[in-house]
Design a protein around this motif. Structure first.
Motif, short mmCIF file in Angstrom:
data_model
loop_
_atom_site.label_atom_id
_atom_site.label_comp_id
_atom_site.label_asym_id
_atom_site.label_seq_id
_atom_site.Cartn_x
_atom_site.Cartn_y
_atom_site.Cartn_z
N ALA A 49 0.79 -1.27 -0.06
CA ALA A 49 -0.13 -0.05 0.06
C ALA A 49 0.96 1.07 0.01
N THR A 57 -4.67 6.93 -1.93
CA THR A 57 -3.78 5.80 -1.37
C THR A 57 -4.08 4.82 -2.55
N TYR A 59 -3.65 0.13 -3.20
CA TYR A 59 -3.50 -0.90 -2.25
C TYR A 59 -3.19 -2.10 -3.38
N LYS A 64 -6.62 -5.34 -0.29
CA LYS A 64 -7.82 -4.55 -0.52
C LYS A 64 -8.96 -4.89 0.64
N THR A 68 -5.44 -0.75 5.95
CA THR A 68 -5.70 0.41 5.73
C THR A 68 -4.29 1.08 5.92
#
Length: 120
Positions: A49, A57, A59, A64, A68
């Protein structure tokens, strides 16, 4: 001189959570992209990420909805919250940062790496 100092990681059972942190310290003027890569034994290092200074952002498809990424620009710190961990997430995790130093030179720096092991 700039260093990235990582913390977090360890051993967790499948379905568990971990949080990684990475702080850039040194002669920093600004930081653009920050993020996390991982490398499992015998595999190539892959992007997990990333987050730009403006908050955009990105990922890997494999994380995903489970991971986070976030950053605190005031602390020059990037975080990776990892939930619903799977055995295939087992790897050494490395943070990176695209740093412009106070001398206005730009370099990509890497953290020292931290092991994440997902196993019952």
């Amino acid at each position: 001189q700039v260093q990235l100092v990582q913390s977090g990681g360890g051993l967790v059972q499948p379905g568990g959570s971990l949080r990684l942190s990475c702080t850039a310290v040194g002669s920093i003027f600004s930081i653009n992209g920050m993020g996390w890569y991982r490398q499992a034994p015998g595999e190539q290092r892959e992007l997990v990420a990333s987050v730009r200074s403006g908050g955009y952002t990105n990922y890997a498809d494999s994380v995903k909805g489970r991971f986070t990424i976030s950053r605190d620009n005031a602390k020059n710190t990037v975080y990776l919250q990892m939930n619903s961990l799977k055995p295939e997430d087992t790897a050494a995790y490395y943070c990176h940062a695209d740093v412009t130093s106070t001398s206005r030179s730009s370099t990509t720096y890497w953290g020292q790496g931290t092991q994440v092991t997902v196993s019952s």
